[in-house]
Write a protein that holds these residues in place. Structure first.
Motif, mmCIF file in Angstrom:
data_model
loop_
_atom_site.group_PDB
_atom_site.id
_atom_site.type_symbol
_atom_site.label_atom_id
_atom_site.label_comp_id
_atom_site.label_asym_id
_atom_site.label_seq_id
_atom_site.Cartn_x
_atom_site.Cartn_y
_atom_site.Cartn_z
ATOM 1 N N TYR A 182 0.836 -1.200 0.000
ATOM 2 C CA TYR A 182 0.000 0.000 0.000
ATOM 3 C C TYR A 182 0.877 1.259 0.000
ATOM 4 O O TYR A 182 0.645 2.192 -0.770
ATOM 5 N N GLN A 202 1.359 4.273 -2.744
ATOM 6 C CA GLN A 202 1.247 5.695 -2.399
ATOM 7 C C GLN A 202 2.508 6.446 -2.794
ATOM 8 O O GLN A 202 2.635 7.634 -2.508
ATOM 9 N N LYS A 211 -12.599 4.723 -1.088
ATOM 10 C CA LYS A 211 -11.156 4.919 -1.116
ATOM 11 C C LYS A 211 -10.660 5.473 0.215
ATOM 12 O O LYS A 211 -9.666 5.017 0.767
ATOM 13 N N GLU A 235 -8.164 3.552 2.908
ATOM 14 C CA GLU A 235 -6.924 4.191 3.349
ATOM 15 C C GLU A 235 -6.840 4.276 4.858
ATOM 16 O O GLU A 235 -5.845 3.892 5.472
ATOM 17 N N GLU A 258 -4.017 2.446 7.166
ATOM 18 C CA GLU A 258 -3.096 3.269 7.954
ATOM 19 C C GLU A 258 -3.157 2.918 9.439
ATOM 20 O O GLU A 258 -2.190 3.097 10.166
ATOM 21 N N TRP A 277 -1.807 4.322 -6.161
ATOM 22 C CA TRP A 277 -2.957 4.545 -5.283
ATOM 23 C C TRP A 277 -3.729 5.817 -5.628
ATOM 24 O O TRP A 277 -4.943 5.888 -5.470
#
Length: 695
Positions: free
Chosen positions: A37, A41, A430, A434, A438, A524
């Motif tokens: 991920y 990003q 989305k 995220e 995180e 991403w």
RNA sequence: GGCGAGGUAGCUCAGUUGGUGAGAGCGCAGGAUUCAUAACCCUGAGGUCUCGGGUUCAAAUCCCGAUCUCGCUACCA
């Protein structure tokens, strides 16, 4: 804080066996998802890992198999590395603690701490094998378990009954190397005074991480810190490990738990000359992914080492997972109750994502969870295949049937509510995904992604292009609705590929191939966009993303698990019974006079009660003739007080009294053990007067 | 015994700082549909949120006690 780069570590697997799916679910898979991920990003992230190759169990294993520790670790290092690679665990570097870089790094680390006076030297008595001229770690000492009478108990633990032991407790202790009786000898070691870091740890963890760290991690740490920390030996007497970099330290190596976490640093050094940016700059976010068995080392000992050494950053988070059980039972390598990764890979070739999906969807994030093959089948067939795979397939098939195999245009003037809702949902999803990733909630993130797919299926259901096509003759304008529906469905597929990529990278690749897009589309930042596939762009024929799992495959795997475990247990039983029938070589012949020294008498248990604050102890009142004795016996796991009152027993009557839990025990009850490991009383077959001598 | 984490629908699990009739997936019952990997879509049944107290206008959520599961730790001759 705004972080400029991330350093992600996954626990170093111990190189004395293969990795199983519990390892994946607990540590490597979440770490890999997080890293993939972050890469998507476009953040500066490094993912390091390697084999932990030192320590006593490896030397024991080498000894048992008649080979060298190096041969053992070479074998498993390769196997483990390959298993990870095949599963798509995308380490930037997979190193090993037997490397030269690691030896230098860990020695330098130790030396710096030593020079700063961080260690205390202590002398203690350790067991020593005279014939081999070496000190014996607890595990090197073998003897009879005082709890279950297993003849092959180790000095730290009995693997049969699970008791935690110390070498002093073993009956008839002998060296696992030479069979000789170990003697005690003085030795000196360097201790790391963890107690000096208590105040700092309280501030850093107990006060600073309360709301940031997972409750299971925080609770464990607080428990340890509150209990008070002790100095811990950071060196060992052994020939296998990193030599202590001091003069007059021959035969001493770094404690495996001292050198192992430094392995993260040496792996980073091997990866990049810029390694110190990742370890020493405050704007680096360091995250350790581990299983719950490693919490104390990663949250307390290693940070204290880093703090002591100075110049290093500390972990921002340590998201430890709990354990994954298999088919309702705890994973046990000794019982061979495990699903090995390399076996899964050969039984289910090219189906890595199925396992990745199930292990993430049912990851033990907050508590121990259960893995079953039936559950894998259900999740694969209904969620992956029925929901996600089917949606992608529907979108592609209809594009080929109704739109000539090309991405149709989106006609703004023909937009309807379902189009708008879908676009809005996508943007919202989305953000949710995220936020979940995180905060290490991978299970949540994955279910959010699946929810998008469900929405896609509903969207098709509502718009039913397969019916619209039948109305074109009377209402040609409906072609625009067909176009919009297929267009958005395909854009949704592109988004699904982006979102699913960290979780199911193999599937994302397949989807890219079907859509004829390059990997960069998976960045991403493209998530949430509905212009990823260009209008009029021809796409490939769909391929089946997920094959269904048959009932027979489930049955085969369950069968395999059970029979293999059974075989191991039978093998153990047979070696065990062999050991029991053979007289132990260590027990020397004794003379009659020696035997006569033991005063054995029959007795009757008059009273029995549980000893306060002890799990295994019963306090017994035993009648021996006129006399009544108090005897404390460690049998509470096998007998309730009620059931043994009135029982005839044989007592060692002249054993020196001994205090246990504040109660003086005036003798010992003789016990034997049946094949299940349950203790059984030794007792006359007919009633005998209490106090009668046993000869 | 001490400490930590859990105990929510038949199963596997979510439930953020206490606040509209307690959720998801699977399974089950019924319906709709056929573009699709007999897939998908809709509806429904099903929970004294382990038990007992307490705080509060209000508790799955906070406090106390009990109980069970898992882990660490002590005891073990």
């Amino acid at each position: 804080m705004e972080y400029k780069r991330l350093l992600i570590t996954a626990a170093l697997p111990y190189a004395n066996g293969p990795v199983h799916i519990g390892h994946l679910a607990g540590c490597y898979l979440p770490a890999d998802i997080y890293v993939r991920y972050q890469r998507a990003q476009k953040r500066d992230v490094k993912f390091v890992c390697g084999s932990d190759e030192h320590g006593v169990p490896i030397t024991i294993r080498a000894m048992k198999e008649g080979t060298t520790p190096q041969a053992i670790v070479d074998k498993y290092h390769e196997l483990i590395k390959e298993s990870f690679h095949q599963m798509g665990i995308s380490f930037d570097v997979y190193s090993r603690t037997s490397s030269a870089t690691h030896r230098e790094t860990s020695q330098a680390f130790f030396k710096k701490m030593f020079d700063d006076g961080a260690f205390e030297v202590k002398e203690s008595e350790q067991y020593f094998d005279e014939s081999k001229q070496m000190f014996l770690a607890d595990r090197y000492i073998v003897g009879t378990c005082p709890v279950c009478s297993n003849d092959n108990a180790y000095g730290d633990q009995c693997e049969k009954c699970g008791s935690t032991l110390s070498p002093e407790q073993l009956i008839n202790p002998h060296s696992a190397l030479s069979n000789s009786k170990p003697i005690k000898r003085k030795t000196q070691h360097w201790y790391f005074p963890l107690n000096k870091y208590e105040t700092w740890l309280k501030e850093w963890i107990v006060e600073g991480k309360k709301s940031e760290w997972k409750s299971n991690v925080y609770g464990q740490c607080k428990s340890w810190i509150d209990a008070g920390l002790q100095p811990r030996a950071m060196t060992r007497d052994s020939s296998w490990g990193v030599p202590v970099p001091l003069p007059n330290a021959a035969g001493k190596v770094l404690y495996v738990w001292f050198d192992a976490p430094i392995g993260y640093i040496s792996a980073t050094k091997e990866l990049t000359p810029m390694w110190s940016d990742y370890w020493q700059k405050e704007d680096t976010k360091l995250v350790h992914f581990i299983g719950k068995d490693n919490i104390v080392f990663h949250c307390i000992i290693f940070p204290a080492m880093l703090k002591s050494h100075g110049g290093y950053i500390l972990p921002e988070n340590v998201p430890a997972n709990e354990f994954l059980n298999i088919e309702g039972e705890k994973v046990s390598t000794s019982r061979n109750w495990a699903v090995w990764v390399h076996e899964y890979l050969s039984d289910f070739p090219d189906q890595q994502d199925l396992l990745r999906y199930v292990l993430c969807a049912n990851a033990p994030e907050t508590k121990d969870n259960d893995f079953t093959w039936k559950d894998l089948q259900t999740r694969v067939n209904s969620e992956l295949s029925g929901n996600l795979g089917n949606f992608v397939n529907r979108a592609f098939v209809m594009m080929h049937k109704l739109c000539n195999g090309r991405v149709p245009a989106f006609h703004k003037e023909a937009t309807n509510e379902s189009d708008l809702a879908l676009i809005a949902d996508l943007k919202e999803a989305k953000e949710k995904i995220e936020a979940a990733i995180e905060s290490y909630k991978f299970r949540d993130a994955l279910s959010e992604i699946m929810a998008i797919s469900t929405k896609g299926n509903k969207y098709l259901q509502v718009n039913e292009p397969w019916n619209l096509v039948k109305t074109l003759e009377t209402t040609p304008a409906n072609q625009k609705r067909i176009d919009n529906c297929i267009h958005l469905s395909l854009q949704l597929c592109a988004n699904l590929a982006i979102f699913i990529n960290p979780f199911l990278p193999f599937t994302a690749q397949k989807m890219c191939n079907m859509m004829k897009v390059v990997e960069r589309m998976l960045d991403w930042e493209n998530g949430g966009r509905v212009d990823l596939l260009k209008v009029n762009y021809p796409l490939r024929e769909p391929q089946i993303l997920f094959k269904k799992i048959e009932d027979s495959e489930v049955a085969d795997q369950v069968e395999k698990l059970k029979t293999r475990s059974q075989q191991v247990m039978e093998l153990k039983d047979s070696t065990l019974s062999n050991n029991q029938t053979e007289p132990s070589p260590e027990k020397a012949i004794i003379q009659f006079e020696d035997f006569a020294k033991i005063d054995l008498r029959t007795g009757i248990i008059l009273q029995a009660e549980k000893v306060e604050k002890a799990d295994k102890l019963l306090k017994l009142s035993v009648k021996l003739g006129e006399e009544e004795r108090t005897i404390v016996s460690g049998i509470a796991l096998y007998f309730t007080p009620e059931e043994i009152v009135g029982k005839q027993v044989v007592v060692v009557a002249n054993l020196a009294p001994r205090k246990m839990r504040g109660i003086e025990s005036q003798g010992m009850i003789l016990m034997s053990e049946n094949e299940d490991g349950k203790l059984v009383f030794v007792s006359p077959t007919e009633p005998v007067a209490p106090g009668s001598e046993v000869r």
